[in-house]
Design a protein around this motif. Sequence first.
Motif, short mmCIF file in Angstrom:
data_model
loop_
_atom_site.label_atom_id
_atom_site.label_comp_id
_atom_site.label_asym_id
_atom_site.label_seq_id
_atom_site.Cartn_x
_atom_site.Cartn_y
_atom_site.Cartn_z
N ASP A 151 2.11 40.48 43.97
CA ASP A 151 0.68 40.81 44.07
C ASP A 151 0.42 42.31 44.06
OD1 ASP A 151 0.03 38.14 44.15
OD2 ASP A 151 -0.06 38.03 46.33
N GLY A 152 1.17 43.03 43.24
CA GLY A 152 0.97 44.46 43.10
C GLY A 152 1.56 45.31 44.20
N LYS A 153 2.24 44.68 45.15
CA LYS A 153 2.84 45.42 46.27
C LYS A 153 4.35 45.49 46.11
CE LYS A 153 -0.80 43.96 49.50
NZ LYS A 153 -1.10 43.24 50.75
N ILE A 154 4.92 46.63 46.51
CA ILE A 154 6.35 46.88 46.38
C ILE A 154 7.07 46.49 47.67
CG2 ILE A 154 8.12 48.63 45.98
CD1 ILE A 154 6.01 50.21 44.39
N TYR A 155 8.09 45.64 47.54
CA TYR A 155 8.84 45.19 48.72
C TYR A 155 10.31 45.62 48.67
CZ TYR A 155 4.79 42.37 49.93
OH TYR A 155 3.53 41.95 50.28
N GLY A 156 10.69 46.35 47.64
CA GLY A 156 12.05 46.85 47.54
C GLY A 156 12.08 48.05 46.62
N VAL A 157 12.88 49.06 46.97
CA VAL A 157 13.00 50.25 46.14
C VAL A 157 14.38 50.27 45.50
CG1 VAL A 157 12.89 52.76 46.05
CG2 VAL A 157 11.47 51.53 47.68
N PRO A 158 14.46 50.11 44.18
CA PRO A 158 15.76 50.06 43.50
C PRO A 158 16.49 51.41 43.54
CG PRO A 158 13.99 50.04 41.90
CD PRO A 158 13.34 49.91 43.24
N MET A 159 17.78 51.33 43.70
CA MET A 159 18.61 52.53 43.72
C MET A 159 19.38 52.73 42.43
SD MET A 159 21.35 50.89 46.44
CE MET A 159 22.41 52.32 46.62
N GLU A 160 19.32 51.74 41.51
CA GLU A 160 20.15 51.77 40.31
C GLU A 160 19.72 50.68 39.34
OE1 GLU A 160 23.72 51.01 42.45
OE2 GLU A 160 23.24 48.90 42.76
N VAL A 161 20.21 50.78 38.12
CA VAL A 161 20.11 49.71 37.12
C VAL A 161 21.52 49.51 36.59
CG1 VAL A 161 19.11 48.93 34.95
CG2 VAL A 161 17.75 50.34 36.50
N GLU A 162 22.00 48.27 36.59
CA GLU A 162 23.41 48.02 36.28
C GLU A 162 23.59 47.02 35.14
OE1 GLU A 162 25.69 49.08 40.30
OE2 GLU A 162 24.87 47.04 40.29
N PRO A 163 23.50 47.48 33.89
CA PRO A 163 23.73 46.58 32.76
C PRO A 163 25.20 46.18 32.63
CG PRO A 163 23.38 48.82 32.00
CD PRO A 163 23.10 48.82 33.46
N MET A 164 25.42 45.00 32.07
CA MET A 164 26.75 44.44 31.90
C MET A 164 27.29 44.71 30.49
SD MET A 164 27.67 42.84 34.74
CE MET A 164 28.96 41.72 34.18
N ALA A 165 28.62 44.85 30.40
CA ALA A 165 29.29 45.05 29.12
C ALA A 165 30.71 44.49 29.25
CB ALA A 165 29.31 46.52 28.75
N PHE A 166 31.56 44.79 28.28
CA PHE A 166 32.98 44.47 28.37
C PHE A 166 33.78 45.76 28.40
CE2 PHE A 166 32.00 40.14 27.04
CZ PHE A 166 32.96 39.40 27.71
N TYR A 167 34.81 45.77 29.24
CA TYR A 167 35.78 46.86 29.28
C TYR A 167 37.10 46.31 28.74
CZ TYR A 167 32.66 49.32 32.60
OH TYR A 167 31.60 49.94 33.20
N TYR A 168 37.89 47.16 28.05
CA TYR A 168 39.16 46.68 27.55
C TYR A 168 40.26 47.73 27.75
CZ TYR A 168 38.43 49.50 23.28
OH TYR A 168 38.22 50.54 22.38
#
Length: 448
Positions: A151-168
């Motif tokens: 409803d337009g109100k913020i209930y959490g403040v993100p500290m990061e964005v963590e996209p997924m990939a593959f490591y080899y």
Amino acid sequence: MTDRQTSPAKSGLTRRRVLQGGAALAGGIAGLPFINRIARAQGAALKFWQFYAPGGDVKPQVKWFEDMVAGWNASHDVKVELEYVTNSEYMNGSKLSTAFASGEGPDIFIISPGDFLRYYNGGVLADLTPYIDDVAKADFPESVIANRMVDGKIYGVPMEVEPMAFYYSVKAFEEAGLNENDVPKTWDELLEVAKKLTTPNRYGVLFETTPGYYQNFTWYPFLWQGGGEFQGKDGKSAFDSPATVQALKLWQDAIKSGAAPRQVLSGGFDIVANLGAGYCAMQNVGVWGISAMDNNAKNMPYGIFKLPTPANGKYVTVGGGWAFVANAKGKNPEAAARFCAWALASKDQDSIQRVVDWCTVAKSDMPPRNSALAAGGAAFTNGKMGVFSKEVHPGTRAEPRVPPEVYKIISDAIQAAQLGGADPQQTATAASQQLDAFLASYSGAPIL
């Protein structure tokens, strides 16, 4: 996404409803006993639960948390104390839910989007909006902040964005006669390459096998790449689809072929214990893997590639990330909310730099704020972070937020197909029926 009522107060949620589902919170979450709240000393330090400090094994992350709390404590009367909970216990254990059940939940804690509705619908999350300046609000892209809002109100403040990939492992590729030109671009190629990389002492590829919010998180991109969803625009289940079936089958086939393990070491999120230790040659893991490898497996050459796609599919990855939240039923909800805003969502340069430092020095993450992306500059565009910035991150879709009941239905379906050998089509159909039964009566905040 549902358009049903979005506020616990409006929805008429009973405590029994909040607690339904195997992973739900218990009695104290919806309304802390009044006498307990009165008994608490207002001057006591606010407890901040997380799985980084002071007991974490990554020194830059421990330092970041300790420096942040020291900065707050030096300038505020109400103090904050860090309380460390092991990652496995925090993500898949009962410590947090048990604490809330007994009315002793932490004043400040961190949650992922996948677990947001458990706490919001339970009446636990404090509204942070009054403490965040409009300029700072606009600094968070909608794709990052939307699943922390109601409803337009913020209930959490993100500290990061963590996209997924593959490591080899570069060494494993070389031993198998492969090089970077053999990096798989399709699901079929992924399984073929994984088989070539498999030896008696090493698996070719690794997906998370432990049931939990993290496993669901890592599986969503494979559902989306084929055009699948777990819920349609009409609010009903969309899980019984060819996209669901092929995503379940991919993970099942990887294990049936012998190229993927039935059990991971430490956790599927732990790249050092798996790829770094030679347990696997390719691992599905997030951007945090860069700092983990650089800190704890410095001498191992590795590469990164974006998620392969199915036939006629479209590239998508998932962007998760943790957020600071304040306990609305804690000792001092206002001070806890102010801390969250001060730490990560202030327009002050210190707050912006704190986000930059978390995403580049303490950890390797994409920033949740536009200003932090600009301030970080080359740190986000060079080297392996540059691979994420330029190749992986552009296809990022926000992690869904779901009620515990929805999470559990999807989790059970993944487990049944991946480890139980169940028929993917029958599994998708059965799970879809269960989803429809739950969604028909769901009345909490919107599922996103």
